[in-house]
Design an enzyme around this catalytic site. Structure first.
Site, PDB file in Angstrom:
ATOM      1  N   ASP A  13       0.985   2.240 -34.060  1.00 30.09           N
ATOM      2  CA  ASP A  13       0.239   0.901 -34.212  1.00 30.09           C
ATOM      3  C   ASP A  13       0.815  -0.091 -35.006  1.00 30.09           C
ATOM      4  O   ASP A  13       0.307  -0.971 -35.509  1.00 30.09           O
ATOM      5  CB  ASP A  13      -0.993   1.248 -34.681  1.00 30.09           C
ATOM      6  N   LYS A  16       4.015  -2.651 -31.839  1.00 27.61           N
ATOM      7  CA  LYS A  16       5.092  -2.679 -30.972  1.00 27.61           C
ATOM      8  C   LYS A  16       4.863  -3.478 -29.775  1.00 27.61           C
ATOM      9  O   LYS A  16       5.796  -4.473 -29.159  1.00 27.61           O
ATOM     10  CB  LYS A  16       5.345  -1.208 -30.485  1.00 27.61           C
ATOM     11  N   GLY A  40      -1.602   2.548 -27.139  1.00 30.89           N
ATOM     12  CA  GLY A  40      -2.315   1.472 -26.921  1.00 30.89           C
ATOM     13  C   GLY A  40      -1.872   0.319 -27.513  1.00 30.89           C
ATOM     14  O   GLY A  40      -1.559   0.107 -28.722  1.00 30.89           O
ATOM     15  N   HIS A  41      -1.073  -0.477 -26.901  1.00 28.29           N
ATOM     16  CA  HIS A  41      -0.201  -1.380 -26.926  1.00 28.29           C
ATOM     17  C   HIS A  41      -0.884  -2.875 -26.682  1.00 28.29           C
ATOM     18  O   HIS A  41      -1.349  -3.335 -25.632  1.00 28.29           O
ATOM     19  CB  HIS A  41       1.161  -1.533 -26.479  1.00 28.29           C
ATOM     20  N   GLN A 224       4.141   5.403 -30.002  1.00 29.43           N
ATOM     21  CA  GLN A 224       3.781   6.166 -31.245  1.00 29.43           C
ATOM     22  C   GLN A 224       4.816   5.540 -32.190  1.00 29.43           C
ATOM     23  O   GLN A 224       5.168   4.397 -32.266  1.00 29.43           O
ATOM     24  CB  GLN A 224       3.869   7.571 -31.168  1.00 29.43           C
ATOM     25  N   ALA A 299      -6.638   1.088 -30.781  1.00 27.99           N
ATOM     26  CA  ALA A 299      -6.596   0.299 -29.449  1.00 27.99           C
ATOM     27  C   ALA A 299      -6.908   1.383 -28.406  1.00 27.99           C
ATOM     28  O   ALA A 299      -7.267   0.868 -27.423  1.00 27.99           O
ATOM     29  CB  ALA A 299      -5.273  -0.339 -29.243  1.00 27.99           C
ATOM     30  N   THR A 301      -8.537   4.814 -29.075  1.00 25.99           N
ATOM     31  CA  THR A 301      -9.744   5.487 -29.143  1.00 25.99           C
ATOM     32  C   THR A 301     -10.950   4.872 -30.045  1.00 25.99           C
ATOM     33  O   THR A 301     -11.971   5.339 -30.049  1.00 25.99           O
ATOM     34  CB  THR A 301      -9.541   6.839 -30.050  1.00 25.99           C
ATOM     35  N   GLY A 302     -10.445   3.775 -30.721  1.00 24.46           N
ATOM     36  CA  GLY A 302     -11.614   3.003 -31.633  1.00 24.46           C
ATOM     37  C   GLY A 302     -11.688   3.546 -33.037  1.00 24.46           C
ATOM     38  O   GLY A 302     -12.702   2.885 -33.727  1.00 24.46           O
ATOM     39  N   ARG A 303     -11.078   4.586 -33.139  1.00 23.44           N
ATOM     40  CA  ARG A 303     -11.210   5.350 -34.394  1.00 23.44           C
ATOM     41  C   ARG A 303     -10.601   4.332 -35.476  1.00 23.44           C
ATOM     42  O   ARG A 303      -9.762   3.428 -35.451  1.00 23.44           O
ATOM     43  CB  ARG A 303     -10.340   6.558 -34.508  1.00 23.44           C
TER      44      ARG A 303
HETATM   45  P1  GDP Z   1       1.232  -0.806 -31.268  1.00 26.41           P
HETATM   46  O1  GDP Z   1       0.549   0.235 -30.564  1.00 26.41           O
HETATM   47  O2  GDP Z   1       2.409  -0.671 -32.211  1.00 26.41           O
HETATM   48  O3  GDP Z   1       1.391  -1.762 -30.004  1.00 26.41           O
HETATM   49  O4  GDP Z   1       0.160  -1.669 -31.879  1.00 26.41           O
HETATM   50  P2  GDP Z   1      -1.685  -1.645 -31.713  1.00 26.41           P
HETATM   51  O5  GDP Z   1      -1.611  -2.721 -30.521  1.00 26.41           O
HETATM   52  O6  GDP Z   1      -2.164  -0.431 -31.661  1.00 26.41           O
HETATM   53  O7  GDP Z   1      -1.823  -2.399 -33.267  1.00 26.41           O
HETATM   54  C1  GDP Z   1      -1.608  -3.520 -33.788  1.00 26.41           C
HETATM   55  C2  GDP Z   1      -2.808  -4.469 -33.861  1.00 26.41           C
HETATM   56  O8  GDP Z   1      -2.233  -5.476 -34.520  1.00 26.41           O
HETATM   57  C3  GDP Z   1      -3.157  -5.206 -32.765  1.00 26.41           C
HETATM   58  O9  GDP Z   1      -4.813  -5.367 -32.792  1.00 26.41           O
HETATM   59  C4  GDP Z   1      -2.494  -6.486 -32.726  1.00 26.41           C
HETATM   60  O10 GDP Z   1      -3.202  -7.201 -32.017  1.00 26.41           O
HETATM   61  C5  GDP Z   1      -2.501  -6.770 -34.175  1.00 26.41           C
HETATM   62  N1  GDP Z   1      -1.336  -7.476 -34.490  1.00 26.41           N
HETATM   63  C6  GDP Z   1      -0.106  -7.562 -34.129  1.00 26.41           C
HETATM   64  N2  GDP Z   1       0.738  -8.201 -35.228  1.00 26.41           N
HETATM   65  C7  GDP Z   1      -0.022  -8.766 -35.990  1.00 26.41           C
HETATM   66  C8  GDP Z   1       0.002  -9.670 -36.995  1.00 26.41           C
HETATM   67  O11 GDP Z   1       1.165 -10.009 -37.406  1.00 26.41           O
HETATM   68  N3  GDP Z   1      -1.168 -10.061 -37.669  1.00 26.41           N
HETATM   69  C9  GDP Z   1      -2.353  -9.516 -37.480  1.00 26.41           C
HETATM   70  N4  GDP Z   1      -3.279  -9.935 -38.058  1.00 26.41           N
HETATM   71  N5  GDP Z   1      -2.493  -8.729 -36.553  1.00 26.41           N
HETATM   72  C10 GDP Z   1      -1.378  -8.148 -35.730  1.00 26.41           C
HETATM   73  P1  IMO Z   2       0.813   3.676 -30.093  1.00 28.73           P
HETATM   74  O1  IMO Z   2       1.892   3.752 -29.294  1.00 28.73           O
HETATM   75  C1  IMO Z   2      -1.080   5.770 -33.514  1.00 28.73           C
HETATM   76  C2  IMO Z   2      -1.546  10.154 -32.943  1.00 28.73           C
HETATM   77  C3  IMO Z   2      -2.774  10.628 -32.877  1.00 28.73           C
HETATM   78  C4  IMO Z   2      -2.747  12.053 -33.503  1.00 28.73           C
HETATM   79  C5  IMO Z   2      -1.528  12.506 -32.991  1.00 28.73           C
HETATM   80  C6  IMO Z   2      -1.338  13.614 -31.612  1.00 28.73           C
HETATM   81  O2  IMO Z   2      -0.416   2.906 -29.722  1.00 28.73           O
HETATM   82  O3  IMO Z   2       1.460   3.361 -31.533  1.00 28.73           O
HETATM   83  P2  IMO Z   2      -1.804  12.855 -29.196  1.00 28.73           P
HETATM   84  O4  IMO Z   2      -2.953  12.573 -28.405  1.00 28.73           O
HETATM   85  O5  IMO Z   2      -0.710  12.171 -28.820  1.00 28.73           O
HETATM   86  O6  IMO Z   2      -1.475  14.434 -28.936  1.00 28.73           O
HETATM   87  O7  IMO Z   2      -2.153  12.863 -30.717  1.00 28.73           O
HETATM   88  O8  IMO Z   2      -0.624  11.130 -32.829  1.00 28.73           O
HETATM   89  N1  IMO Z   2      -1.274   9.313 -31.786  1.00 28.73           N
HETATM   90  C7  IMO Z   2      -1.039   7.782 -32.183  1.00 28.73           C
HETATM   91  N2  IMO Z   2      -1.348   7.137 -33.283  1.00 28.73           N
HETATM   92  N3  IMO Z   2      -0.618   5.112 -32.331  1.00 28.73           N
HETATM   93  C8  IMO Z   2      -0.293   5.863 -30.965  1.00 28.73           C
HETATM   94  O9  IMO Z   2       0.199   5.109 -30.317  1.00 28.73           O
HETATM   95  C9  IMO Z   2      -0.519   7.399 -31.076  1.00 28.73           C
HETATM   96  N4  IMO Z   2      -0.386   8.251 -29.906  1.00 28.73           N
HETATM   97  C10 IMO Z   2      -0.802   9.232 -30.571  1.00 28.73           C
HETATM   98  O10 IMO Z   2      -3.681   9.775 -33.255  1.00 28.73           O
HETATM   99  O11 IMO Z   2      -2.645  11.931 -34.795  1.00 28.73           O
HETATM  100 MG    MG Z   3      -1.182   1.354 -30.649  1.00 23.23          MG
END
Ligand code: GDP
Ligand code: IMO
Ligand code: MG
Length: 432
Positions: A13, A16, A40-41, A224, A299, A301-303
C-alpha cells in the site's frame, strides 16, 4: 528503451498503483508478475478514483498493453468483475489490450474457504490475510496440483484434475468447519468463467518477448511489499509469493537481463495491514493522525492500517534485496503540520545490542525498539506543488536525509492521490 520494475519497499500500500499509472505514460507495456486480488492499487485521475486488484495499473492509458503474468494467481470471478467494470467505464474496448497468461494458476472457491477457515482456527495468531485464497492457491501450485488458466478451456481434463484435488480440499474445509464444494457445480462455474476469459488468454511470455524485441518499454508492477515477501519478509506474517524485484522475471516469463532499473515505492511514513511486527508502530494520537490524514484504510478489505514513523532500516533492507536504483516517496503531504518528524535509524534489541541493519531473525524484530532521529517539520500544504524546489526547505531536507540514510536517490515525490499531484525528478526509463 529501458525496462523498469516497481516494487513496494515496505509492507504494501505504498502507492504503487499511483506511481505505475503515472510512469505508464513513458511505457508501452505494463506487467503484473505476482500476487493476486489481495492487491488493491488505487489510481486517481482528475478526481476519479479507480481501484484495481488484478488488471495492471496501466489500463487507464489507451493503446498501452497490460499483461497478467504466469506468476499471478488469478481469481476468474474477480478478474471478470474488474473487466466488466473497466468496460462499463469505456476502458478496455479492445481485448488485445489485456493478455492473461495461460500458465497462471487459478483461485477457486475452495482456496478461499481454506484461507478463511484457517484464519479463523488460528484465532489470535491469525496472519490477517485478505481472505482471497492466495496462500492455498500458491500451495497447490508448488505441490503441483494447481489448476491453471489453460485448464479452464479443457472440460475433460479440468474435471479429472478437480476430481483428484477436491476430496482432499473438501476434507480440509470440513475439518476447519467450512462448507464443502460440489464437483459438478465447480466444474460448470469454472468452465463458464474460462469461456468469458478466453478473449484475453494467451502465451504472455511469448507476447512479452515480442514487445521487448521491438524495443517497447516495459513496466513491471509489483504487488504487496518487500516486507511481505515469503522469503525476505517478516515470516510467517507475509504473503505467499516473492514480492521482490527478482521475481519480476520469473513471474512474467522473461529473462532478468531485460530489466534495467528497479524503483522502490515508500510512503513518507510506514503502514501495515494485517498482523506481524512493525517496529515503528505508533499507538498514540500521532498514529491516529497519520491514519486520519492519510486515509489509511485498506483498498481491498477496508481494514484500518497500522501506522508509524518511517523506518530507514526497512528501506535500506529493501534497497539490498531488490537492488533498488531509485526511490519514489508518496504521501509527503500527510506529514504537513507535524512539528517534529521521526525516522528510525537503528534498533535496540532485547539482547542489548544496537543495530543499524534490519535483523533477519523475526524474534529479534518483534522486540526491537527503534532509535529515532528527529527532523524538523513544515506547516505548508504540499498538494498544489509541482516542482521540487517549491517544497518547503524542511520537506526537501526530509527527502534528502532519507536518501542519505538509504543510499538511494528519490526520483519522484508524491504530494496527493491524484496523478497530477506528483513531482518527478527523473524519468525512470532514462534512469540507467
Ligand atoms: P498500492 O497498493 O501500493 O497501490 O497503494 P494503495 O492504493 O493500496 O494505497 C495508497 C493510498 O494512498 C491510496 O488511497 C492512494 O490514493 C493514496 N495516495 C497515493 N499517493 C498519495 C499521496 O502522495 N498523498 C496522499 N494523500 N495520498 C496518496
Ligand atoms: P498491495 O498490492 C498490504 C497482507 C495481508 C496479510 C498478509 C497475507 O495493495 O500493496 P494474503 O491475503 O496475501 O495471504 O495476506 O499480506 N497483504 C497486503 N497488505 N497491501 C497488499 O497489497 C497486501 N496483500 C496482502 O494484509 O497481512
Ligand atoms: Mg494496496
Amino acid at each position: 528503451m529501458s525496462n523498469v520494475v516497481i516494487v513496494g519497499a515496505q509492507w504494501g500500500d505504498e502507492g504503487k498503483g499511483k506511481v505505475v499509472d503515472l510512469f505508464t505514460s513513458w511505457a508501452d507495456v505494463v506487467v503484473r508478475f505476482q500476487g493476486g486480488a489481495n492487491a488493491g492499487h488505487t489510481l486517481v485521475v482528475g478526481g476519479v478514483k479507480t481501484v484495481l486488484h488484478l488488471v495492471p495499473a496501466g489500463i487507464l492509458h489507451a493503446g498501452k498493453k497490460c499483461f497478467i503474468g504466469n506468476g499471478v494467481v488469478v481469481d476468474p470471478e474477480a478478474l471478470m468483475d474488474e473487466i466488466d467494470f473497466l468496460k462499463s467505464r469505456g476502458l478496455l474496448t479492445d481485448p488485445h489490450q489485456l493478455i492473461v497468461s495461460e500458465n497462471a494458476n487459478v483461485i477457486l472457491p475452495y482456496h478461499k474457504r481454506i484461507d478463511a477457515g484457517r484464519e479463523k482456527s488460528r484465532g489470535k495468531d491469525a496472519i490477517g490475510t485478505t481472505g482471497r485464497g492466495i496462500g492455498p492457491c500458491y500451495e497447490d501450485k508448488i505441490a503441483r496440483r494447481g489448476i491453471r488458466v489453460r485448464d479452464l478451456a479443457k472440460p475433460r481434463s479440468l474435471r479429472e484434475k478437480l476430481s483428484a484435488r477436491l476430496p482432499e480440499a473438501n476434507a480440509q474445509i470440513e475439518s476447519l468447519g467450512g462448507q464443502t464444494c460440489d464437483l459438478e457445480g465447480l466444474v460448470e462455474q469454472a468452465l463458464k468463467q474460462g469461456e468469458r476469459m478466453q478473449p484475453y488468454v494467451g502465451d504472455a511470455s511469448e507476447k512479452l518477448a515480442r514487445e521487448v524485441e521491438h524495443g517497447r518499454a516495459v513496466l513491471f508492477e509489483g504487488a504487496q511489499g518487500t516486507l511481505l515477501d515469503v522469503d525476505h519478509g517478516t515470516y510467517p506474517y507475509v504473503t505467499s509469493s516473492n514480492t521482490v524485484a527478482g521475481n519480476a522475471s520469473v513471474g512474467a516469463g522473461i529473462g532478468p537481463t531485460v530489466i534495467n532499473s528497479v524503483i522502490g515505492i515508500t510512503k513518507a511514513y510506514t503502514t501495515r495491514v494485517g498482523n506481524g511486527p512493525l517496529p515503528t508502530e505508533l499507538h498514540d494520537e500521532m498514529g491516529e493522525q497519520l491514519r486520519r490524514v492519510g486515509a489509511e484504510f485498506g483498498a481491498t478489505t477496508g481494514r484500518p492500517r497500522r501506522c508509524g514513523w518511517l523506518d530507514a532500516l526497512v528501506l535500506r533492507y529493501a534497497a539490498r534485496v531488490n537492488g533498488l536504483s531509485g526511490l519514489a516517496m508518496t504521501k509527503l503531504d500527510v506529514l504537513t503540520g507535524i512539528d517534529k518528524i521521526m525516522v528510525a535509524v537503528a534498533y535496540k534489541l532485547m539482547d542489548g545490542r544496537t543495530v543499524s541493519e534490519f535483523p533477519s531473525d523475526p524474534e529479534l524484530l518483534a522486540e526491537a525498539q527503534p532509535v529515532y532521529e528527529e527532523l524538523p517539520g513544515w506547516k505548508e500544504p504540499l498538494g498544489d506543488l509541482r516542482e521540487y524546489t517549491e517544497l518547503p526547505a524542511n520537506a526537501q531536507h526530509y527527502v534528502e536525509r532519507v536518501e542519505q540514510l538509504v543510499g538511494v536517490e528519490t526520483i519522484a515525490v508524491s504530494v496527493g492521490p491524484d496523478r497530477a499531484q506528483t513531482i518527478v525528478r527523473k524519468n525512470p526509463f532514462r534512469h540507467v
